[in-house]
Design a protein around this motif. Structure first.
Motif, PDB file in Angstrom:
ATOM      1  N   PRO A  14       0.832  -1.209   0.000  1.00 22.07           N
ATOM      2  CA  PRO A  14       0.000   0.000   0.000  1.00 22.07           C
ATOM      3  C   PRO A  14       0.866   1.259   0.000  1.00 22.07           C
ATOM      4  O   PRO A  14       1.929   1.297   0.612  1.00 22.07           O
ATOM      5  N   VAL A  15       0.428   2.290  -0.715  1.00 23.21           N
ATOM      6  CA  VAL A  15       1.151   3.558  -0.793  1.00 23.21           C
ATOM      7  C   VAL A  15       0.406   4.607   0.022  1.00 23.21           C
ATOM      8  O   VAL A  15      -0.752   4.910  -0.267  1.00 23.21           O
ATOM      9  N   PRO A  16       1.049   5.174   1.031  1.00 24.66           N
ATOM     10  CA  PRO A  16       0.349   6.150   1.866  1.00 24.66           C
ATOM     11  C   PRO A  16       0.193   7.526   1.223  1.00 24.66           C
ATOM     12  O   PRO A  16      -0.592   8.326   1.695  1.00 24.66           O
ATOM     13  N   LEU A  17       0.958   7.835   0.172  1.00 23.07           N
ATOM     14  CA  LEU A  17       0.803   9.126  -0.498  1.00 23.07           C
ATOM     15  C   LEU A  17      -0.386   9.056  -1.452  1.00 23.07           C
ATOM     16  O   LEU A  17      -0.407   8.244  -2.370  1.00 23.07           O
ATOM     17  N   LYS A  18      -1.370   9.923  -1.250  1.00 22.79           N
ATOM     18  CA  LYS A  18      -2.603   9.860  -2.035  1.00 22.79           C
ATOM     19  C   LYS A  18      -2.647  10.901  -3.140  1.00 22.79           C
ATOM     20  O   LYS A  18      -3.191  10.645  -4.207  1.00 22.79           O
ATOM     21  N   SER A  19      -2.142  12.098  -2.872  1.00 25.01           N
ATOM     22  CA  SER A  19      -2.237  13.146  -3.879  1.00 25.01           C
ATOM     23  C   SER A  19      -1.159  14.195  -3.660  1.00 25.01           C
ATOM     24  O   SER A  19      -0.650  14.367  -2.552  1.00 25.01           O
ATOM     25  N   VAL A  20      -0.823  14.908  -4.761  1.00 28.99           N
ATOM     26  CA  VAL A  20       0.130  16.013  -4.729  1.00 28.99           C
ATOM     27  C   VAL A  20      -0.552  17.219  -5.355  1.00 28.99           C
ATOM     28  O   VAL A  20      -1.082  17.133  -6.463  1.00 28.99           O
ATOM     29  N   GLU A  21      -0.561  18.327  -4.626  1.00 29.98           N
ATOM     30  CA  GLU A  21      -1.151  19.566  -5.132  1.00 29.98           C
ATOM     31  C   GLU A  21      -0.043  20.612  -5.251  1.00 29.98           C
ATOM     32  O   GLU A  21       0.692  20.848  -4.290  1.00 29.98           O
ATOM     33  N   VAL A  22       0.068  21.222  -6.421  1.00 28.16           N
ATOM     34  CA  VAL A  22       1.140  22.190  -6.665  1.00 28.16           C
ATOM     35  C   VAL A  22       0.533  23.523  -7.098  1.00 28.16           C
ATOM     36  O   VAL A  22      -0.292  23.568  -8.017  1.00 28.16           O
ATOM     37  N   GLU A  23       0.939  24.584  -6.401  1.00 29.99           N
ATOM     38  CA  GLU A  23       0.527  25.936  -6.759  1.00 29.99           C
ATOM     39  C   GLU A  23       1.773  26.734  -7.140  1.00 29.99           C
ATOM     40  O   GLU A  23       2.726  26.826  -6.361  1.00 29.99           O
ATOM     41  N   LEU A  24       1.744  27.296  -8.343  1.00 28.73           N
ATOM     42  CA  LEU A  24       2.868  28.058  -8.861  1.00 28.73           C
ATOM     43  C   LEU A  24       2.483  29.529  -8.970  1.00 28.73           C
ATOM     44  O   LEU A  24       1.420  29.855  -9.499  1.00 28.73           O
ATOM     45  N   GLU A  25       3.343  30.393  -8.471  1.00 27.03           N
ATOM     46  CA  GLU A  25       3.160  31.822  -8.661  1.00 27.03           C
ATOM     47  C   GLU A  25       4.405  32.384  -9.328  1.00 27.03           C
ATOM     48  O   GLU A  25       5.516  32.257  -8.800  1.00 27.03           O
ATOM     49  N   VAL A  26       4.218  32.972 -10.504  1.00 24.85           N
ATOM     50  CA  VAL A  26       5.331  33.545 -11.265  1.00 24.85           C
ATOM     51  C   VAL A  26       5.192  35.060 -11.256  1.00 24.85           C
ATOM     52  O   VAL A  26       4.168  35.603 -11.681  1.00 24.85           O
ATOM     53  N   ARG A  27       6.210  35.733 -10.741  1.00 26.62           N
ATOM     54  CA  ARG A  27       6.279  37.191 -10.792  1.00 26.62           C
ATOM     55  C   ARG A  27       7.464  37.559 -11.670  1.00 26.62           C
ATOM     56  O   ARG A  27       8.613  37.371 -11.287  1.00 26.62           O
ATOM     57  N   ASP A  28       7.128  38.071 -12.845  1.00 33.90           N
ATOM     58  CA  ASP A  28       8.141  38.383 -13.840  1.00 33.90           C
ATOM     59  C   ASP A  28       8.948  37.115 -14.144  1.00 33.90           C
ATOM     60  O   ASP A  28       8.436  36.195 -14.752  1.00 33.90           O
ATOM     61  N   HIS A  29      10.213  37.014 -13.700  1.00 31.20           N
ATOM     62  CA  HIS A  29      11.008  35.828 -14.024  1.00 31.20           C
ATOM     63  C   HIS A  29      11.327  34.976 -12.795  1.00 31.20           C
ATOM     64  O   HIS A  29      12.185  34.088 -12.861  1.00 31.20           O
ATOM     65  N   VAL A  30      10.637  35.219 -11.678  1.00 35.66           N
ATOM     66  CA  VAL A  30      10.876  34.454 -10.450  1.00 35.66           C
ATOM     67  C   VAL A  30       9.631  33.627 -10.114  1.00 35.66           C
ATOM     68  O   VAL A  30       8.519  34.138 -10.146  1.00 35.66           O
ATOM     69  N   ALA A  31       9.846  32.363  -9.819  1.00 36.25           N
ATOM     70  CA  ALA A  31       8.743  31.447  -9.516  1.00 36.25           C
ATOM     71  C   ALA A  31       8.784  31.029  -8.057  1.00 36.25           C
ATOM     72  O   ALA A  31       9.852  30.709  -7.522  1.00 36.25           O
ATOM     73  N   THR A  32       7.607  31.030  -7.428  1.00 40.03           N
ATOM     74  CA  THR A  32       7.438  30.472  -6.090  1.00 40.03           C
ATOM     75  C   THR A  32       6.523  29.256  -6.219  1.00 40.03           C
ATOM     76  O   THR A  32       5.421  29.357  -6.771  1.00 40.03           O
ATOM     77  N   VAL A  33       6.978  28.124  -5.723  1.00 38.46           N
ATOM     78  CA  VAL A  33       6.241  26.868  -5.871  1.00 38.46           C
ATOM     79  C   VAL A  33       5.894  26.333  -4.492  1.00 38.46           C
ATOM     80  O   VAL A  33       6.771  26.172  -3.642  1.00 38.46           O
ATOM     81  N   VAL A  34       4.600  26.058  -4.281  1.00 43.32           N
ATOM     82  CA  VAL A  34       4.124  25.465  -3.033  1.00 43.32           C
ATOM     83  C   VAL A  34       3.522  24.107  -3.365  1.00 43.32           C
ATOM     84  O   VAL A  34       2.548  24.012  -4.129  1.00 43.32           O
TER      85      VAL A  34
END
Length: 866
Positions: A14-34
């Motif tokens: 059994p695999v305990p990881l069920k899902s991955v949610e990724v939110e990307l915010e790009v400001r000009d040429h810099v990316a913040t990834v959550v």
């Protein structure tokens, strides 16, 4: 057999990881990834889940937290060994703990350990990183969410990263991805290699937009976005205030400035390409290079695309240069003992060798090949340019990059990452430390235009005497945090991070001037900026600057860190740890650790370990690295290593397959086009299906050169199979007692007619060009431009010689029918034009008119450049 329900690994765990949610915010040429990873334990015993996954090699990981029920635990950055001990102690005492750490071998691989997850319990893990986006040739900004982690090959005797992988179609968790893009300039478009919902603009200026990944991502590729702004890439400066809780005078306490510079060189200088240089091409010929470039039916293999690219390169090199071609796997080879002068003879000799290159050299040991190249003396007045082509599946990334850095004064290095999952740390690191340029070829990308752009960079005059001068108000001083700029390329961004100390009056301005010399012409670019900190920038610039400092320190030798006195091996580590802890950005010597001490309840029962599998494309399911292995000091279960069938096959698991009979046919007999492949963790190497001549080699990334190279008795058959490239074949290999994989037999039936795939018309024409730049008038040229020999001969102007007529016909055909591929042929066309300008083409205008009539084109003489 126990009936398991829910998500399972390939080993029915059994695999305990069920899902991955990724939110990307790009400001000009810099990316913040959550990224949020959701775990749930549906078993009846407590679990430890271990997930080894890829990250961008230049990312600054700056936040890690866990939420259990209503409780959130924010992790701290600590020295790596202390963090590991704290994690182990917590598990031993029945507490919950969470550990995030970077690989010791490569900064683009991380391991996440979720410890003591009780039965029925859920946990959400949140990690955040920031990164700069690379500028592409078409001015797009490239963001990649690595979803594919290819196994890395490790030289014999070395410890390496091993991962638990399954085919992409069997990845037992889901991915959701959304992006928000904002810029001072309008967002013109966002493209992706994955199905996306339509782009939505959030304001009338179209400077803010959102986009989402369509449901049902297959995990067969990295998620790639290309972001385009209108009036893109102007020089900018962002000033960011320091952290209020940090002490003034420190990295996090003072304001920082991030400068983005885009140098523009004079057109007159850019149009003149160098006619000298030593070009060394280093080609990966490991087994993994035999897989297709993408999942499309009929897709060319990586090694096939590389061969075509070498053809274009060898035709585009100017006369007067020197060159050599190396290839590597478990060992390395070279075409010439040392670099030779470029001529018709040496070019043809090299092309014959290139035509026979296959993915047959075993593993991916690039280090020894590089050492040999650097041991060769440089040729006076011939600047060395190194081009490295690899799918990036190496484990000793830091050692390779360090070697390039040590030799950076003697050459420029241009790197090309081929296929999904190529190590961004390796490809970017080679180019950065080698003063060159990095390119990635994924999905349906063609390799040739990207490589030819880098050749243009290599042929441009080198920028020298680069200096940066600051002009700031009185009372404000600057400390540059970035390494010195050593290379500048037209249209490519250069970043500078600097710390500002002291008080500045309101509305104060500063400026920075970059001076350099290009082809003997002194030039400069000046940028004015406001010292007032930008609003709502958080600590993004500080974290990127900290990452830059950390990476710079990690790359230097311990002796370079010590100022006077005897070197201390721990000095570099101490400095990195201090900086990492202060900034909250991970490093090779630190890790994020979080322990849940709030519940007060100890978790009862033995702890069961579950390794969460990462996706590997079906086409790339090759073993990668030595068997066994460790990840960051912790043992990792051995990966399933089996050869994968090519397209149009079915794969099923079998408990103990060692040899395979398909359709009642024994090993090495001719299989049908649709086959069933049985494989398992205990299966030995098996090749079944629509295979090419390298079918006995395509799994080589798990072995040494001798593992799958043919015996001397088989050399004749190998030559025959190579000549019949892409002929269907199959073989079984068995390991000896020492684990050396050998060919068992070679009884291949050859009762079918070999079919050569039709050659691309452009490459067919290019292959006929001479080293001097001209074409000869012969039946092959006539066929390449779609005419008969009689048609071409009869329309030749009587006063012109055959070579001039053939060369003008070739140029008209390129301009008339292949403008969409101009980036691929423009350099060899320039060489042809230079040849025509010599005093051997008196009737050019008449030839152009006759050529247009023959080919049905309307190409003007001026458009040809003659």
């Amino acid at each position: 057999m126990e009936n398991c329900c829910g998500l399972l690994t390939s080993k029915q765990e059994p695999v305990p990881l069920k899902s991955v949610e990724v939110e990307l915010e790009v400001r000009d040429h810099v990316a913040t990834v959550v990224s949020t990873l959701n775990y749930e334990n549906k078993e009846d015993k407590p679990l430890e889940a271990v997930f080894v996954f890829p990250m961008p090699g230049d990312a600054a990981v700056c936040h890690f937290s866990a939420t259990i029920g209503q409780t959130q635990i924010v992790a701290e950055v600590k020295e790596k060994q202390k963090a590991r001990e704290e994690y182990d102690d917590a598990l031993s005492s029945g507490q919950q703990a969470f550990l995030l750490e970077e690989s010791d071998q490569s900064p683009d691989i991380f391991s996440l350990s979720v410890g003591s997850l009780p039965p029925g319990e859920s946990a959400s893990i949140r990690l955040e990183y920031v990164t700069e986006l690379a500028v592409q040739a078409d001015e797009g900004l490239r963001f990649v969410l690595p979803a594919v982690l290819n196994p890395r090959y490790h030289p014999q005797g070395s410890e390496g990263v091993q991962v638990t992988s399954v085919p992409a179609s069997l990845v037992p968790y889901s991915l959701s991805f959304s992006a928000r893009v904002s810029s001072p300039r309008p967002v013109s478009k966002v493209e992706s290699n994955c199905p996306m919902d339509p782009l939505k603009y959030l304001n009338t200026e179209q400077s803010q937009a959102t986009v989402k990944l369509a449901a049902g991502h297959k995990f067969d590729k990295d998620v790639e976005l290309l972001i385009y702004y209108k009036d893109a890439h102007q020089p900018t400066a962002v000033v960011e205030a320091g952290q209020t809780s940090a002490k003034p005078g420190t990295l996090m306490g003072d304001p920082l400035v991030m400068l983005s510079l885009y140098p523009e060189f004079p057109q007159a200088v850019m149009s003149s390409l160098a006619s000298c240089g030593e070009f060394v091409f280093l080609l990966d010929r490991s087994g993994s290079m035999g897989v297709p470039m993408n999942n499309n039916e009929g897709s060319q293999t990586r090694i096939g695309s590389a061969r075509d690219t070498l053809l274009l390169l060898l035709k585009s090199i100017p006369m007067g240069c020197y060159f050599n071609i190396y290839s590597f796997g478990s060992s390395y080879e070279h075409i010439f003992p040392k670099s030779v002068e470029y001529s018709e003879k040496t070019m043809e000799e090299a092309l014959k060798k290139v035509e026979g290159m296959e993915d047959d050299l075993g593993g991916t040991e690039i280090l020894e090949a590089l050492k040999h190249i650097y041991s060769q003396a440089c040729i006076p007045n011939q600047p060395r340019q190194l081009f490295v082509f690899t799918d990036g599946e190496v484990g000793n990334t830091k050692e390779v990059i360090n070697l390039v850095k040590k030799n950076s004064a003697s050459h420029r290095c241009f790197s090309f990452g081929i296929g999904e999952g190529a190590s961004s740390a390796l490809i970017n690191g080679l180019a950065k430390e080698g003063g060159g340029h990095a390119q990635f070829i994924t999905g349906i990308d063609r390799m040739q235009p990207k490589v030819m752009q880098s050749l243009r960079f290599a042929l441009q005059p080198a920028v020298v005497d680069i200096s940066v001068k600051w002009d700031l108000p009185k009372g404000v001083s600057v400390s540059v945090l970035s390494p010195p700029i050593t290379t500048l390329f037209q249209g490519q961004r250069s970043l500078i991070y600097a710390q500002l100390t002291g008080q500045s009056p309101k509305a104060a301005e500063g400026s920075v001037t970059v001076k350099y010399s290009l082809a003997g012409h002194p030039s400069q670019n000046k940028l004015h900026f406001n010292l007032k900190p930008a609003e709502d920038s958080g600590l993004t610039v500080h974290r990127l600057a900290a990452r830059t400092l950390i990476r710079s320190l990690e790359m230097v030798e311990d002796e370079e860190v010590v100022e006077g006195g005897e070197p201390d091996e721990g000095v570099k580590k101490k400095k990195v740890v201090e900086l990492s802890v202060q900034s909250g950005v991970s490093s090779a010597f630190t890790a994020f650790i979080a322990v849940n001490k709030g519940s007060g309840e100890t978790i009862q029962g033995p702890l069961v370990r579950r390794n969460v599998p990462t996706p590997m494309p079906m086409m790339a399911m090759c073993g990668g690295g030595a068997s066994g292995g460790r990840m960051m000091g912790r043992p990792i279960p051995r990966m399933v290593s089996c050869s994968m069938p090519m397209r149009r096959t079915v794969m099923e698991a079998s408990p103990s397959a060692q040899m395979v009979n398909v359709g009642g046919m024994k090993s090495c007999s001719m299989p049908k086009r649709r086959t069933v492949m049985e494989a398992s963790p205990s299966a030995q190497m098996v090749n079944v299906g629509v295979m090419e001549a390298q079918s006995c080699k395509s799994m080589e990334s798990c072995g040494r050169r001798k593992n799958c190279s043919m015996s001397k008795k088989s050399k004749g058959m190998k030559t025959l199979l190579t000549a019949m490239r892409r002929t269907v074949s199959s073989c079984v290999r068995r390991p000896t007692s020492k684990g050396v994989v050998q060919r068992e037999s070679l009884n291949c039936s050859l009762d079918i007619e070999p079919q050569q795939p039709p050659r691309d018309p452009l490459l067919q024409l290019v292959s006929l060009q001479k080293a001097s730049g001209c074409w000869e008038l012969d039946p092959a040229l006539a066929a390449a431009v779609g005419k008969t020999s009689e048609e071409v001969e009869n329309t030749k102007p009587a006063s012109e010689n055959k070579e001039v007529w053939a060369t003008i016909l070739a140029l008209i055909w390129l301009h008339g029918f292949k403008m969409d591929a101009q980036k691929e042929w423009e350099l060899l066309a320039m060489k042809a034009v230079s040849w025509l300008r010599a005093p051997n083409a008196p009737c050019v205008a008449e030839c152009v008119e006759a050529g247009n009539t023959l080919l049905g084109c309307k190409v003007q003489k001026d458009a040809l450049g003659i």
